[in-house]
Design an enzyme around this catalytic site. Structure first.
Site, mmCIF file in Angstrom:
data_model
loop_
_atom_site.group_PDB
_atom_site.id
_atom_site.type_symbol
_atom_site.label_atom_id
_atom_site.label_comp_id
_atom_site.label_asym_id
_atom_site.label_seq_id
_atom_site.Cartn_x
_atom_site.Cartn_y
_atom_site.Cartn_z
ATOM 1 N N THR A 133 0.820 -1.216 0.000
ATOM 2 C CA THR A 133 0.000 0.000 0.000
ATOM 3 C C THR A 133 0.855 1.268 0.000
ATOM 4 O O THR A 133 2.012 1.244 0.448
ATOM 5 C CB THR A 133 -0.897 -0.018 1.268
ATOM 6 N N ASP A 134 0.254 2.368 -0.445
ATOM 7 C CA ASP A 134 0.956 3.664 -0.368
ATOM 8 C C ASP A 134 1.059 4.159 1.076
ATOM 9 O O ASP A 134 1.835 5.062 1.373
ATOM 10 C CB ASP A 134 0.261 4.718 -1.246
ATOM 11 N N GLU A 135 0.262 3.541 1.984
ATOM 12 C CA GLU A 135 0.227 4.050 3.367
ATOM 13 C C GLU A 135 1.560 3.846 4.097
ATOM 14 O O GLU A 135 1.811 4.482 5.117
ATOM 15 C CB GLU A 135 -0.934 3.409 4.137
ATOM 16 N N TYR A 159 -1.750 -0.534 11.064
ATOM 17 C CA TYR A 159 -1.903 -1.210 9.759
ATOM 18 C C TYR A 159 -0.700 -0.925 8.863
ATOM 19 O O TYR A 159 -0.043 -1.843 8.370
ATOM 20 C CB TYR A 159 -3.201 -0.748 9.068
ATOM 21 N N LYS A 163 2.265 -3.408 7.401
ATOM 22 C CA LYS A 163 2.510 -3.606 5.965
ATOM 23 C C LYS A 163 3.957 -3.225 5.629
ATOM 24 O O LYS A 163 4.608 -3.888 4.817
ATOM 25 C CB LYS A 163 1.540 -2.760 5.127
HETATM 26 P P1 NAD Z 1 -9.491 -7.375 2.374
HETATM 27 O O1 NAD Z 1 -9.447 -7.126 3.839
HETATM 28 O O2 NAD Z 1 -10.753 -7.115 1.621
HETATM 29 O O3 NAD Z 1 -9.076 -8.878 2.065
HETATM 30 C C1 NAD Z 1 -8.041 -9.543 2.715
HETATM 31 C C2 NAD Z 1 -8.250 -11.035 2.521
HETATM 32 O O4 NAD Z 1 -7.159 -11.730 3.160
HETATM 33 C C3 NAD Z 1 -9.542 -11.557 3.159
HETATM 34 O O5 NAD Z 1 -10.204 -12.397 2.253
HETATM 35 C C4 NAD Z 1 -9.059 -12.340 4.382
HETATM 36 O O6 NAD Z 1 -9.885 -13.429 4.703
HETATM 37 C C5 NAD Z 1 -7.688 -12.806 3.905
HETATM 38 N N1 NAD Z 1 -6.762 -13.096 5.012
HETATM 39 C C6 NAD Z 1 -6.556 -12.351 6.137
HETATM 40 N N2 NAD Z 1 -5.631 -12.930 6.917
HETATM 41 C C7 NAD Z 1 -5.247 -14.062 6.255
HETATM 42 C C8 NAD Z 1 -4.314 -15.084 6.554
HETATM 43 N N3 NAD Z 1 -3.592 -15.060 7.681
HETATM 44 N N4 NAD Z 1 -4.147 -16.099 5.680
HETATM 45 C C9 NAD Z 1 -4.893 -16.140 4.537
HETATM 46 N N5 NAD Z 1 -5.798 -15.211 4.219
HETATM 47 C C10 NAD Z 1 -5.965 -14.177 5.060
HETATM 48 O O7 NAD Z 1 -8.295 -6.513 1.787
HETATM 49 P P2 NAD Z 1 -8.114 -5.876 0.335
HETATM 50 O O8 NAD Z 1 -8.637 -4.495 0.354
HETATM 51 O O9 NAD Z 1 -8.589 -6.826 -0.683
HETATM 52 O O10 NAD Z 1 -6.533 -5.770 0.281
HETATM 53 C C11 NAD Z 1 -5.741 -6.812 -0.254
HETATM 54 C C12 NAD Z 1 -4.283 -6.426 -0.164
HETATM 55 O O11 NAD Z 1 -4.063 -5.217 -0.878
HETATM 56 C C13 NAD Z 1 -3.812 -6.160 1.260
HETATM 57 O O12 NAD Z 1 -2.510 -6.670 1.392
HETATM 58 C C14 NAD Z 1 -3.814 -4.642 1.373
HETATM 59 O O13 NAD Z 1 -2.840 -4.213 2.298
HETATM 60 C C15 NAD Z 1 -3.452 -4.250 -0.033
HETATM 61 N N6 NAD Z 1 -3.951 -2.937 -0.480
HETATM 62 C C16 NAD Z 1 -5.276 -2.610 -0.326
HETATM 63 C C17 NAD Z 1 -5.726 -1.383 -0.785
HETATM 64 C C18 NAD Z 1 -7.190 -0.990 -0.695
HETATM 65 O O14 NAD Z 1 -7.538 0.143 -1.002
HETATM 66 N N7 NAD Z 1 -8.084 -1.873 -0.304
HETATM 67 C C19 NAD Z 1 -4.839 -0.491 -1.379
HETATM 68 C C20 NAD Z 1 -3.497 -0.857 -1.506
HETATM 69 C C21 NAD Z 1 -3.071 -2.086 -1.061
HETATM 70 P P1 TYD Z 2 -10.709 3.891 4.355
HETATM 71 O O1 TYD Z 2 -11.692 3.522 3.292
HETATM 72 O O2 TYD Z 2 -10.842 3.265 5.702
HETATM 73 O O3 TYD Z 2 -9.266 3.666 3.741
HETATM 74 P P2 TYD Z 2 -7.799 4.136 4.310
HETATM 75 O O4 TYD Z 2 -7.919 4.506 5.730
HETATM 76 O O5 TYD Z 2 -6.996 2.892 4.087
HETATM 77 O O6 TYD Z 2 -7.381 5.271 3.432
HETATM 78 O O7 TYD Z 2 -10.778 5.458 4.560
HETATM 79 C C1 TYD Z 2 -10.591 6.339 3.467
HETATM 80 C C2 TYD Z 2 -10.636 7.737 4.022
HETATM 81 O O8 TYD Z 2 -11.973 8.023 4.472
HETATM 82 C C3 TYD Z 2 -9.758 7.935 5.236
HETATM 83 O O9 TYD Z 2 -9.184 9.232 5.183
HETATM 84 C C4 TYD Z 2 -10.702 7.810 6.413
HETATM 85 C C5 TYD Z 2 -11.995 8.353 5.856
HETATM 86 N N1 TYD Z 2 -13.237 7.762 6.417
HETATM 87 C C6 TYD Z 2 -14.288 8.600 6.847
HETATM 88 O O10 TYD Z 2 -14.198 9.835 6.759
HETATM 89 N N2 TYD Z 2 -15.414 8.019 7.336
HETATM 90 C C7 TYD Z 2 -15.549 6.660 7.461
HETATM 91 O O11 TYD Z 2 -16.606 6.187 7.956
HETATM 92 C C8 TYD Z 2 -14.480 5.816 7.015
HETATM 93 C C9 TYD Z 2 -14.587 4.320 7.116
HETATM 94 C C10 TYD Z 2 -13.347 6.418 6.487
#
Ligand code: NAD
Ligand code: TYD
Length: 352
Positions: A133-135, A159, A163
């Site tokens: 992630t960019d975070e 988090y 990561k």
């Molecule tokens: P998500 O929470 O929707 O899905 C995560 C999945 O991993 C779930 O299906 C969960 O059951 C599984 N999981 C959790 N712990 C596990 C374990 N120990 N063994 C096997 N499976 C396990 O998350 P997402 O949004 O789909 O993100 C996927 C990846 O992409 C993550 O690594 C996250 O850090 C990264 N990412 C997400 C975003 C975003 O905006 N959602 C952006 C950048 C990077």
């Molecule tokens: P989120 O979707 O949780 O992603 P991330 O924290 O990984 O960026 O949140 C996106 C942005 O929205 C973040 O700045 C937090 C804000 N946010 C709210 O303002 N209200 C909400 O109820 C949630 C879940 C997030």
């Protein structure tokens, strides 16, 4: 030939697997622990597909992962498995340490043991793509340039710290053991199958249910939004053409303040499914207590992946959010199932 996809029942993992089969026929072994965020319904359309196998399990279980690798001999592993929600990491960081750090370590060791015993050609062709992630880069001031791959790691939440730790382990397993890894650092995704604890799906479902749309703090925090299918395309490009040991930033060139995201979503919903009482969805916006340590701004400079691998996002935020809203309107069953017991508990805990 096959690939192993971990975290395949989550938001991005399931989109990736579905998208994979739209582009080729190579088999996929999906591994997922099915935590609260994992939903097998996301992969329901593949239930009878001979190209797909689902295995319930933990990336931290070396015996299981080793036996999967031995049996299926994948040419690549794409690691999506993680605890992914910042707010949950604030309320309880332990799962984040266990999966994102210890789990990644165990996964790396299972893969290393498999990889060293491959024949020379398979060894050379093998890839581990680690999804991050960019975070991990921390927070930007409004006038600072977007994150490049050389930006210092400055994670601020449990988090992002977990990561960051996993990214460092992956890097070290390449540097020390020669494991053929590539890491991607992506900005905020949105799209189908997004679990409604995150901003965009939460606001879509609350809007339709007549519930408040909770904006943390002043709503001026900036994120760089990318449609999930564009992220999937970037990962496919990295798997096929990415350079070993490199990291690639992936982003939508689309910085928006949270409040503007929610307002736009409301305007499109007003058009697609107007409220029956004639009011606007934006009337449901409320301001709530800010997230502790809330990062102010993320922005990705995706020049490297664009120049080296020819990847660019196809969707603008306007086109992607329309598709997303329509998907949620068309998938009421999925929504009903997701909004079950555990999810309700989370809403009470977080927004009471
Ligand atoms: P998500 O929470 O929707 O899905 C995560 C999945 O991993 C779930 O299906 C969960 O059951 C599984 N999981 C959790 N712990 C596990 C374990 N120990 N063994 C096997 N499976 C396990 O998350 P997402 O949004 O789909 O993100 C996927 C990846 O992409 C993550 O690594 C996250 O850090 C990264 N990412 C997400 C975003 C975003 O905006 N959602 C952006 C950048 C990077
Ligand atoms: P989120 O979707 O949780 O992603 P991330 O924290 O990984 O960026 O949140 C996106 C942005 O929205 C973040 O700045 C937090 C804000 N946010 C709210 O303002 N209200 C909400 O109820 C949630 C879940 C997030």
């Amino acid at each position: 030939m096959s690939i192993l996809v971990t975290g395949a029942a989550g938001f991005i993992g399931s989109n990736f697997v579905l998208d994979w089969f739209e582009h080729n026929n190579e088999s996929v072994i999906s591994l997922d622990k099915l935590t609260y965020a994992g939903n097998l319904e996301n992969l329901q359309s593949l239930q009878k597909d001979p190209r797909h196998i689902f295995i319930k399990g933990d990336i931290g279980d070396q015996a299981l992962v080793s036996s999967i690798l031995k049996e299926h001999q994948p040419r690549a592993v794409i690691n999506f498995a993680a605890e992914s929600h910042v707010d949950r990491s604030i309320l309880g960081p332990q799962d984040f340490i266990e999966t994102n750090i210890v789990g990644t370590y165990n996964l790396l060791e299972s893969i290393r043991a498999y990889w060293v015993d491959l024949d020379e050609k398979s060894k050379e062709n093998f890839r581990l793509v680690h999804i991050s992630t960019d975070e991990v880069y921390g927070s930007l001031e409004i006038n600072e340039p977007a994150f490049t791959e050389t930006h210092a790691y400055e994670p601020n939440s449990p988090y992002s710290a977990s990561k960051a730790a996993s990214d460092h382990l992956v890097r070290a397993w390449h540097h020390t053991f020669g494991l053929p890894v590539i890491t991607t650092n992506c900005s905020n995704n949105y799209g189908p199958y997004h679990f409604p604890e995150k901003l965009i799906p939460l606001c879509i479902l609350n809007a339709l249910a007549g519930e408040p749309l909770p904006i943390y703090g002043d709503g001026q925090q900036i994120r760089d939004w990318l449609y999930v299918k564009d992220h999937c395309a970037a990962i496919r490009a990295v798997l096929e053409k990415g350079r070993l040991g490199e990291t690639y930033n992936v982003g939508g060139w689309n910085e928006m303040a949270n409040l503007d995201v929610v307002k736009l979503l409301c305007i499109i919903l007003d058009e697609l499914k107007p409220r029956s009482d004639g009011l606007k969805y934006s009337d449901q916006i409320i301001y709530v207590k800010d997230r502790p340590g809330h990062d102010r701004r993320y922005a990705i400079d995706a020049t490297k992946i664009s120049k080296e691998l020819g990847w660019k996002p196809k969707e603008t935020f306007e086109t992607g959010i329309r598709k997303t809203l329509q998907w949620y309107l068309d998938h009421q069953d999925w929504v009903n199932h997701v909004q079950s017991g555990e999810y309700k508990n989370w809403l009470t805990k977080q927004y009471q």
